[in-house]
Design a protein around this motif. Structure first.
Motif, PDB file in Angstrom:
ATOM      1  N   ASP A 121      -0.085   3.015 -16.116  1.00 59.50           N
ATOM      2  CA  ASP A 121      -0.418   1.881 -16.980  1.00 59.50           C
ATOM      3  C   ASP A 121       0.518   0.696 -16.766  1.00 59.50           C
ATOM      4  O   ASP A 121       1.743   0.859 -16.698  1.00 59.50           O
ATOM      5  CB  ASP A 121      -0.356   2.311 -18.453  1.00 59.50           C
ATOM      6  N   TYR A 122      -0.067  -0.484 -16.691  1.00 61.15           N
ATOM      7  CA  TYR A 122       0.655  -1.764 -16.714  1.00 61.15           C
ATOM      8  C   TYR A 122       1.767  -1.865 -15.666  1.00 61.15           C
ATOM      9  O   TYR A 122       2.801  -2.474 -15.913  1.00 61.15           O
ATOM     10  CB  TYR A 122       1.250  -2.000 -18.103  1.00 61.15           C
ATOM     11  N   TYR A 123       1.560  -1.284 -14.484  1.00 58.11           N
ATOM     12  CA  TYR A 123       2.596  -1.400 -13.462  1.00 58.11           C
ATOM     13  C   TYR A 123       2.480  -2.710 -12.689  1.00 58.11           C
ATOM     14  O   TYR A 123       3.467  -3.198 -12.126  1.00 58.11           O
ATOM     15  CB  TYR A 123       2.533  -0.212 -12.487  1.00 58.11           C
ATOM     16  N   ALA A 124       1.254  -3.290 -12.664  1.00 61.36           N
ATOM     17  CA  ALA A 124       1.040  -4.498 -11.864  1.00 61.36           C
ATOM     18  C   ALA A 124       1.098  -5.765 -12.698  1.00 61.36           C
ATOM     19  O   ALA A 124       1.614  -6.787 -12.251  1.00 61.36           O
ATOM     20  CB  ALA A 124      -0.301  -4.419 -11.132  1.00 61.36           C
ATOM     21  N   THR A 125       0.565  -5.732 -13.911  1.00 65.15           N
ATOM     22  CA  THR A 125       0.519  -6.894 -14.794  1.00 65.15           C
ATOM     23  C   THR A 125       0.428  -6.409 -16.228  1.00 65.15           C
ATOM     24  O   THR A 125      -0.155  -5.360 -16.498  1.00 65.15           O
ATOM     25  CB  THR A 125      -0.679  -7.803 -14.460  1.00 65.15           C
ATOM     26  N   ILE A 126       0.959  -7.163 -17.140  1.00 61.69           N
ATOM     27  CA  ILE A 126       0.904  -6.765 -18.546  1.00 61.69           C
ATOM     28  C   ILE A 126      -0.495  -7.003 -19.132  1.00 61.69           C
ATOM     29  O   ILE A 126      -0.783  -6.545 -20.240  1.00 61.69           O
ATOM     30  CB  ILE A 126       1.949  -7.521 -19.392  1.00 61.69           C
ATOM     31  N   TRP A 163       6.835   4.290   7.998  1.00 56.37           N
ATOM     32  CA  TRP A 163       6.757   3.215   8.989  1.00 56.37           C
ATOM     33  C   TRP A 163       5.840   2.084   8.539  1.00 56.37           C
ATOM     34  O   TRP A 163       5.863   0.994   9.101  1.00 56.37           O
ATOM     35  CB  TRP A 163       6.250   3.776  10.319  1.00 56.37           C
ATOM     36  N   LEU A 164       5.032   2.322   7.490  1.00 56.22           N
ATOM     37  CA  LEU A 164       4.144   1.270   7.006  1.00 56.22           C
ATOM     38  C   LEU A 164       4.934   0.252   6.190  1.00 56.22           C
ATOM     39  O   LEU A 164       5.755   0.631   5.351  1.00 56.22           O
ATOM     40  CB  LEU A 164       3.041   1.869   6.127  1.00 56.22           C
ATOM     41  N   PRO A 165       4.682  -1.034   6.399  1.00 63.57           N
ATOM     42  CA  PRO A 165       5.323  -2.034   5.531  1.00 63.57           C
ATOM     43  C   PRO A 165       4.767  -1.918   4.119  1.00 63.57           C
ATOM     44  O   PRO A 165       3.552  -1.884   3.917  1.00 63.57           O
ATOM     45  CB  PRO A 165       4.928  -3.365   6.189  1.00 63.57           C
ATOM     46  N   SER A 166       5.629  -1.836   3.143  1.00 61.81           N
ATOM     47  CA  SER A 166       5.171  -1.644   1.767  1.00 61.81           C
ATOM     48  C   SER A 166       6.220  -2.152   0.802  1.00 61.81           C
ATOM     49  O   SER A 166       7.359  -2.441   1.179  1.00 61.81           O
ATOM     50  CB  SER A 166       4.888  -0.164   1.500  1.00 61.81           C
ATOM     51  N   ILE A 167       5.803  -2.229  -0.456  1.00 59.61           N
ATOM     52  CA  ILE A 167       6.738  -2.583  -1.524  1.00 59.61           C
ATOM     53  C   ILE A 167       6.705  -1.469  -2.560  1.00 59.61           C
ATOM     54  O   ILE A 167       5.671  -0.818  -2.750  1.00 59.61           O
ATOM     55  CB  ILE A 167       6.395  -3.939  -2.176  1.00 59.61           C
ATOM     56  N   GLN A 194       5.571   7.308  -3.086  1.00 61.20           N
ATOM     57  CA  GLN A 194       6.220   7.495  -1.788  1.00 61.20           C
ATOM     58  C   GLN A 194       5.680   6.518  -0.742  1.00 61.20           C
ATOM     59  O   GLN A 194       6.435   5.992   0.073  1.00 61.20           O
ATOM     60  CB  GLN A 194       6.010   8.940  -1.303  1.00 61.20           C
ATOM     61  N   ILE A 195       4.391   6.271  -0.787  1.00 61.59           N
ATOM     62  CA  ILE A 195       3.765   5.359   0.178  1.00 61.59           C
ATOM     63  C   ILE A 195       4.058   3.903  -0.170  1.00 61.59           C
ATOM     64  O   ILE A 195       4.321   3.084   0.704  1.00 61.59           O
ATOM     65  CB  ILE A 195       2.243   5.591   0.221  1.00 61.59           C
ATOM     66  N   GLY A 198      -0.841   2.642  -1.560  1.00 59.20           N
ATOM     67  CA  GLY A 198      -1.059   3.620  -2.614  1.00 59.20           C
ATOM     68  C   GLY A 198      -2.363   3.406  -3.364  1.00 59.20           C
ATOM     69  O   GLY A 198      -2.900   4.337  -3.975  1.00 59.20           O
ATOM     70  N   ILE A 199      -2.886   2.175  -3.307  1.00 56.45           N
ATOM     71  CA  ILE A 199      -4.153   1.883  -3.977  1.00 56.45           C
ATOM     72  C   ILE A 199      -5.278   2.766  -3.437  1.00 56.45           C
ATOM     73  O   ILE A 199      -6.202   3.133  -4.159  1.00 56.45           O
ATOM     74  CB  ILE A 199      -4.497   0.384  -3.806  1.00 56.45           C
ATOM     75  N   LEU A 200      -5.175   3.131  -2.162  1.00 60.17           N
ATOM     76  CA  LEU A 200      -6.225   3.950  -1.552  1.00 60.17           C
ATOM     77  C   LEU A 200      -6.296   5.345  -2.168  1.00 60.17           C
ATOM     78  O   LEU A 200      -7.282   6.059  -1.975  1.00 60.17           O
ATOM     79  CB  LEU A 200      -5.995   4.056  -0.046  1.00 60.17           C
ATOM     80  N   LEU A 201      -5.274   5.754  -2.894  1.00 57.97           N
ATOM     81  CA  LEU A 201      -5.260   7.062  -3.538  1.00 57.97           C
ATOM     82  C   LEU A 201      -5.662   6.990  -5.014  1.00 57.97           C
ATOM     83  O   LEU A 201      -5.460   7.957  -5.751  1.00 57.97           O
ATOM     84  CB  LEU A 201      -3.862   7.694  -3.411  1.00 57.97           C
ATOM     85  N   GLU A 202      -6.200   5.861  -5.425  1.00 55.25           N
ATOM     86  CA  GLU A 202      -6.691   5.722  -6.800  1.00 55.25           C
ATOM     87  C   GLU A 202      -8.112   6.275  -6.870  1.00 55.25           C
ATOM     88  O   GLU A 202      -9.102   5.575  -6.640  1.00 55.25           O
ATOM     89  CB  GLU A 202      -6.654   4.256  -7.247  1.00 55.25           C
TER      90      GLU A 202
END
Length: 326
Positions: free
Chosen positions: A30-35, A3-7, A246-247, A252-256
């Motif tokens: 690794d490198y999922y957000a920026t190269i 139900w949470l808005p996410s990408i 899944q989130i 998902g950053i909160l699980l880092e």
């Protein structure tokens, strides 16, 4: 939590700094957000290290704290900067900068703790010993390339300094422990503290001890909490990666877990150095010149600042001594 808005998480890929040459690669993909950053969360959480370091550096300069603590905060800045570069690139040289600067900074606090009140010859021998120790750890770690060796060396050094500092704090500040030493000092100087002034000093020192133990407990709780999260991150990495996907982002950053380790150990280390500054001023008998500024335990960082001078001298002990009479 659908139900949470996410990408969705983007796939991992090669990046600007590829290939990975470090002996460690953490649970963040690794490198999922920026190269340009191998581990974006682990990189950016080091900004708190840098903020705390600059805060400590400016505080040392503005309030005239001992130079060893200014150098220690500079070392603390190197730790945060090295970790920033390591997690950005995952290159082995940057890993060494990150990990070995932790050893060197702890050796600085070791020197500040064990050299106080000693002769210049003792301080020189101690400095040479710590320099040799740090270089030996560097050489052996580079040869061994086993992160557990670095982690154990850092933990042992930190524990020794922390326990020694606690012992010194209790022995030299708690009124019941320092009473005999104070009597000997007064006898040698030919003056005696008036009862009212002695009562004021004892109440002041007990209050300082209470605040110091609060700082120690808070710093240790945060530091050890970060250590626990870091271990969970290592043990349950595959589960955490699955849950993060899944989130989705940004939740998902909160699980880092390693990012939380940076935030919490950064705060814990800042508390430790700040406590060391205050302890040094107390050992120098300057409790009336400096005070703890910590408005809110949960939303602000403590600082040791010069006490504002009001109604006379800064030490607050005018007419606190009587000449010894025979």
């Amino acid at each position: 939590m659908s139900w949470l808005p996410s990408i969705p998480y983007p796939p991992s890929k090669d990046g600007f700094w590829s290939p990975v040459t470090s002996t460690l690669n953490w649970c963040e993909e690794d490198y999922y957000a920026t190269i340009y950053s191998a581990e974006i969360v682990n990189t950016l959480t080091n900004l708190l290290f840098m903020y705390c370091a600059f805060k400590g550096i400016f505080n040392c300069i503005q309030n005239g704290h001992d130079r060893i603590f200014l150098i220690t905060f500079i070392g603390y800045l190197v730790v945060g900067t090295g970790s920033f570069m390591f997690h950005t690139s995952l290159k082995y040289p940057m890993q060494l900068v990150d990990e070995l600067s932790m050893i060197y900074t702890t050796c600085l606090m070791f020197y500040a703790t064990f050299s106080y009140g000693r002769t210049q010859q003792y301080a020189l021998v101690l400095g040479l010993f710590l320099m040799t120790l740090a270089l030996s750890i560097t050489g052996y770690y580079h040869y061994l390339q086993d992160p557990r060796f670095h982690q154990n060396a850092y933990a042992i050094l930190t524990a020794i300094v922390l326990l020694r500092s606690m012992y010194i704090m209790e022995l030299n500040i708690r009124p019941s422990y320092k009473a005999k030493e104070r009597e000997l000092q007064e006898a040698s100087e030919g003056k005696k503290t008036l009862p009212a002034e002695r009562e004021r000093q004892d109440k002041r020192d007990l209050k300082i001890l209470g605040s110091m133990w609060t700082m120690i407990a808070y710093g240790l709780l945060v530091f050890l909490g970060g250590f626990a999260i870091w271990n969970l991150d290592n043990v349950y990495c595959s589960n955490l990666r699955r849950w993060r996907r899944q989130i989705g982002l940004p939740w998902g950053i909160l699980l880092e877990g390693h990012g939380w380790w940076h935030l919490m150990t950064g705060i814990g280390a800042y508390f430790y150095i700040t406590w060391g500054i205050w302890l040094r001023h107390c050992l120098d008998g300057r409790q009336d010149e400096f005070e703890l500024h910590w408005p809110r335990a949960t939303t602000s960082l403590p600082m040791i600042v010069k006490r504002k001078v009001m109604n006379g001298s800064a030490n607050g002990s005018a007419n606190g001594f009587a000449k010894k009479t025979s």
